[in-house]
Write a protein that holds these residues in place. Structure first.
Motif, PDB file in Angstrom:
ATOM      1  N   ALA A  71       4.658  18.620   0.306  1.00  0.00           N
ATOM      2  CA  ALA A  71       4.412  19.939  -0.281  1.00  0.00           C
ATOM      3  C   ALA A  71       5.261  21.027   0.352  1.00  0.00           C
ATOM      4  N   LYS A  72       5.753  20.797   1.574  1.00  0.00           N
ATOM      5  CA  LYS A  72       6.591  21.771   2.265  1.00  0.00           C
ATOM      6  C   LYS A  72       8.086  21.489   2.094  1.00  0.00           C
ATOM      7  N   GLY A  73       8.413  20.533   1.235  1.00  0.00           N
ATOM      8  CA  GLY A  73       9.816  20.230   0.968  1.00  0.00           C
ATOM      9  C   GLY A  73      10.465  19.336   1.996  1.00  0.00           C
ATOM     10  N   ARG A  74       9.686  18.771   2.906  1.00  0.00           N
ATOM     11  CA  ARG A  74      10.230  17.831   3.878  1.00  0.00           C
ATOM     12  C   ARG A  74      10.288  16.444   3.255  1.00  0.00           C
ATOM     13  N   LEU A  75      11.299  15.690   3.650  1.00  0.00           N
ATOM     14  CA  LEU A  75      11.547  14.385   3.066  1.00  0.00           C
ATOM     15  C   LEU A  75      10.961  13.291   3.956  1.00  0.00           C
ATOM     16  N   LEU A  76      10.332  12.307   3.338  1.00  0.00           N
ATOM     17  CA  LEU A  76       9.883  11.109   4.031  1.00  0.00           C
ATOM     18  C   LEU A  76      10.641   9.916   3.472  1.00  0.00           C
ATOM     19  N   VAL A  77      11.073   9.019   4.352  1.00  0.00           N
ATOM     20  CA  VAL A  77      11.688   7.767   3.915  1.00  0.00           C
ATOM     21  C   VAL A  77      11.064   6.626   4.708  1.00  0.00           C
ATOM     22  N   VAL A  78      11.106   5.423   4.130  1.00  0.00           N
ATOM     23  CA  VAL A  78      10.657   4.239   4.846  1.00  0.00           C
ATOM     24  C   VAL A  78      11.875   3.408   5.231  1.00  0.00           C
ATOM     25  N   ASP A  79      11.782   2.736   6.382  1.00  0.00           N
ATOM     26  CA  ASP A  79      12.795   1.777   6.810  1.00  0.00           C
ATOM     27  C   ASP A  79      12.180   0.394   6.683  1.00  0.00           C
ATOM     28  N   VAL A  80      12.583  -0.336   5.650  1.00  0.00           N
ATOM     29  CA  VAL A  80      11.950  -1.612   5.309  1.00  0.00           C
ATOM     30  C   VAL A  80      11.990  -2.589   6.480  1.00  0.00           C
ATOM     31  N   THR A  81      13.079  -2.622   7.196  1.00  0.00           N
ATOM     32  CA  THR A  81      13.289  -3.655   8.211  1.00  0.00           C
ATOM     33  C   THR A  81      12.971  -3.200   9.624  1.00  0.00           C
ATOM     34  N   ALA A  82      12.369  -2.049   9.791  1.00  0.00           N
ATOM     35  CA  ALA A  82      12.059  -1.560  11.139  1.00  0.00           C
ATOM     36  C   ALA A  82      11.081  -2.504  11.825  1.00  0.00           C
ATOM     37  N   PRO A  83      11.393  -2.951  13.050  1.00  0.00           N
ATOM     38  CA  PRO A  83      10.472  -3.835  13.763  1.00  0.00           C
ATOM     39  C   PRO A  83       9.276  -3.067  14.304  1.00  0.00           C
ATOM     40  N   ALA A  84       8.289  -3.799  14.768  1.00  0.00           N
ATOM     41  CA  ALA A  84       7.084  -3.199  15.325  1.00  0.00           C
ATOM     42  C   ALA A  84       7.447  -2.218  16.432  1.00  0.00           C
ATOM     43  N   GLY A  85       6.821  -1.049  16.376  1.00  0.00           N
ATOM     44  CA  GLY A  85       7.033  -0.039  17.412  1.00  0.00           C
ATOM     45  C   GLY A  85       8.110   0.965  17.100  1.00  0.00           C
ATOM     46  N   GLU A  86       9.043   0.636  16.207  1.00  0.00           N
ATOM     47  CA  GLU A  86      10.057   1.596  15.789  1.00  0.00           C
ATOM     48  C   GLU A  86       9.591   2.291  14.510  1.00  0.00           C
ATOM     49  N   PRO A  87      10.132   3.490  14.218  1.00  0.00           N
ATOM     50  CA  PRO A  87       9.624   4.248  13.070  1.00  0.00           C
ATOM     51  C   PRO A  87       9.767   3.484  11.756  1.00  0.00           C
ATOM     52  N   LYS A  88       8.653   3.252  11.106  1.00  0.00           N
ATOM     53  CA  LYS A  88       8.662   2.638   9.788  1.00  0.00           C
ATOM     54  C   LYS A  88       8.701   3.697   8.695  1.00  0.00           C
ATOM     55  N   THR A 100      12.687  12.709  12.348  1.00  0.00           N
ATOM     56  CA  THR A 100      11.706  12.498  13.417  1.00  0.00           C
ATOM     57  C   THR A 100      10.740  11.405  12.986  1.00  0.00           C
ATOM     58  N   PRO A 101      10.246  10.596  13.924  1.00  0.00           N
ATOM     59  CA  PRO A 101       9.294   9.537  13.572  1.00  0.00           C
ATOM     60  C   PRO A 101       8.043  10.119  12.924  1.00  0.00           C
ATOM     61  N   PHE A 102       7.562   9.440  11.885  1.00  0.00           N
ATOM     62  CA  PHE A 102       6.368   9.886  11.170  1.00  0.00           C
ATOM     63  C   PHE A 102       5.240   8.863  11.270  1.00  0.00           C
ATOM     64  N   HIS A 103       5.591   7.583  11.181  1.00  0.00           N
ATOM     65  CA  HIS A 103       4.567   6.543  11.266  1.00  0.00           C
ATOM     66  C   HIS A 103       5.205   5.246  11.735  1.00  0.00           C
ATOM     67  N   THR A 104       4.462   4.503  12.566  1.00  0.00           N
ATOM     68  CA  THR A 104       4.837   3.137  12.895  1.00  0.00           C
ATOM     69  C   THR A 104       3.576   2.314  13.054  1.00  0.00           C
ATOM     70  N   ASP A 105       3.714   0.999  12.947  1.00  0.00           N
ATOM     71  CA  ASP A 105       2.609   0.077  13.203  1.00  0.00           C
ATOM     72  C   ASP A 105       3.212  -1.276  13.559  1.00  0.00           C
ATOM     73  N   GLU A 106       2.363  -2.238  13.781  1.00  0.00           N
ATOM     74  CA  GLU A 106       2.815  -3.553  14.241  1.00  0.00           C
ATOM     75  C   GLU A 106       3.086  -4.523  13.104  1.00  0.00           C
ATOM     76  N   ARG A 107       2.821  -4.119  11.852  1.00  0.00           N
ATOM     77  CA  ARG A 107       2.762  -5.115  10.784  1.00  0.00           C
ATOM     78  C   ARG A 107       3.641  -4.840   9.578  1.00  0.00           C
ATOM     79  N   GLY A 108       3.639  -3.629   9.076  1.00  0.00           N
ATOM     80  CA  GLY A 108       4.139  -3.365   7.745  1.00  0.00           C
ATOM     81  C   GLY A 108       5.633  -3.554   7.547  1.00  0.00           C
ATOM     82  N   ALA A 109       5.994  -4.024   6.354  1.00  0.00           N
ATOM     83  CA  ALA A 109       7.381  -4.038   5.869  1.00  0.00           C
ATOM     84  C   ALA A 109       7.362  -3.246   4.565  1.00  0.00           C
ATOM     85  N   TYR A 110       7.468  -1.923   4.687  1.00  0.00           N
ATOM     86  CA  TYR A 110       7.191  -1.021   3.565  1.00  0.00           C
ATOM     87  C   TYR A 110       8.428  -0.810   2.705  1.00  0.00           C
TER      88      TYR A 110
END
Length: 340
Positions: A71-88, A100-110
């Motif tokens: 809503a504030k015009g900031r862009l979000l992108v996903v990195d499909v191949t990011a390993p666990a602990g790095e920004p997904k 800047t990092p927005f979300h990471t987890d141990e599992r997802g391939a988004y």
């Protein structure tokens, strides 16, 4: 270490479980059709905004997808191949290009991201694990929205689209690694309790988007390089289906789809750092190109167009890293050109 190649993904903007562990012109329209009488194709040169990632040591690659403006015009992108602990997921300041990092987890391939019109949460497709998860609008509070088999078969959800009520329409890219036509389009109720197959026997279903009027769905099939149209009734049931556009991609294959306020389709290409733009009648209007001197880029997966504006943000990836490029879209952005 065994490096993962783009070929191991078979050209989709998705990451298989093996990958995670290392392991032109439109045809088929008559000469007197609206498309044949349409405007001549032009080339749009995209400009580099930011380099956000480089190939990861663990996976041997990086692949940006799912551009989504908040809503504030900031862009979000996903990195499909990011390993666990790095920004997904990465948040990008579109004025400076700083990520800047927005979300990471141990599992997802988004492989895609989109806001729900029902609850305002961010929904992500996890291709490798057959799940759809959601996050709070500001990140965090990860919840599994949907998992499990649909009609007896596990999903490989790639992209998604929402109808006005918040029900999800998902491209299920089954059969990709086997090269078989097992892909589907699946409708999931907004409470996650009911899943219905709307179309099946598809060739690695990938991009999916409602048209500008919400009368039907455009979806692409990666291994057939075609875009089909699925007309729906008011209850979301299928009334007809047909092949709409055949994409002459050469070595490139059809990836994600976005739709602008004029109903134009923006078709991402995997295997070429470019995007093809068609009108609703199938006429090729434009090709969005990354400058040839910008080497090491092999895929332009998806685009987000500013709602109410024409500024567009294109996710581009390859051995050189993961980038965001910008260009002026042919018409204003709407929900159908913001995530998915």
């Amino acid at each position: 270490m065994r490096r993962t190649t783009l070929r191991s993904l078979a050209g989709i903007a998705a990451l298989t479980t093996l990958a995670l562990t290392g392991c032109g012109t439109q045809q088929g329209l008559a000469d007197d059709s609206p498309a044949a009488a349409g405007p001549a194709e032009r080339t749009i040169t995209a400009k580099r905004l930011a380099r956000l990632t480089q190939p990861h040591e663990q996976t041997g690659m990086t692949l940006l997808e799912g551009p989504l403006l908040d809503a504030k015009g900031r862009l979000l992108v996903v990195d499909v191949t990011a390993p666990a602990g790095e920004p997904k997921m990465i948040r990008v300041d579109v004025r400076t290009g700083k990520g800047t990092p927005f979300h990471t987890d141990e599992r997802g391939a988004y492989t895609s991201a989109q806001y729900s019109p029902h609850d305002g949460r961010i929904y992500l497709t996890d291709y490798a694990h057959g799940e759809i998860v959601s996050l709070a609008p500001g990140g965090g509070d990860r919840q599994v929205f949907f998992t499990g088999k649909v009609d007896g078969a596990a999903m490989h959800p790639d992209d998604l689209a929402f109808d006005r009520s918040g029900n999800l329409y998902v491209s299920d890219s089954r059969g990709l690694s086997e090269g078989t036509a097992e892909g589907r389009v699946v409708r999931i109720s907004r409470d996650g309790k009911k899943a219905t197959v709307l179309a099946d026997k598809l060739a690695a279903t990938n991009g999916i988007s409602f048209d500008a009027e919400y009368r039907g769905l455009w979806f692409s099939e990666l291994t057939e390089n075609r875009i089909s149209y699925l007309r729906l009734d008011d209850q979301g049931e299928v009334t007809s289906r047909h092949t709409a556009i055949r994409v002459d991609g050469g070595l490139a294959q059809t990836d994600s789809i976005a739709v602008d306020a004029d109903g134009n389709l923006y078709q991402g290409l995997h295997g070429r750092a470019a995007m093809a733009v068609y009108d609703r009648h199938g006429a090729r209007l434009a090709t969005v190109e990354v400058p040839a001197r910008h080497r090491g880029l092999e895929s332009a997966t998806n685009v987000a167009i500013t709602p109410g504006g024409t500024r567009a943000y294109l996710t581009v990836s390859g051995p050189a890293g993961g980038y965001v490029y910008t260009f002026d879209a042919l018409a204003e952005g709407i929900r159908q050109s913001n995530g998915g």
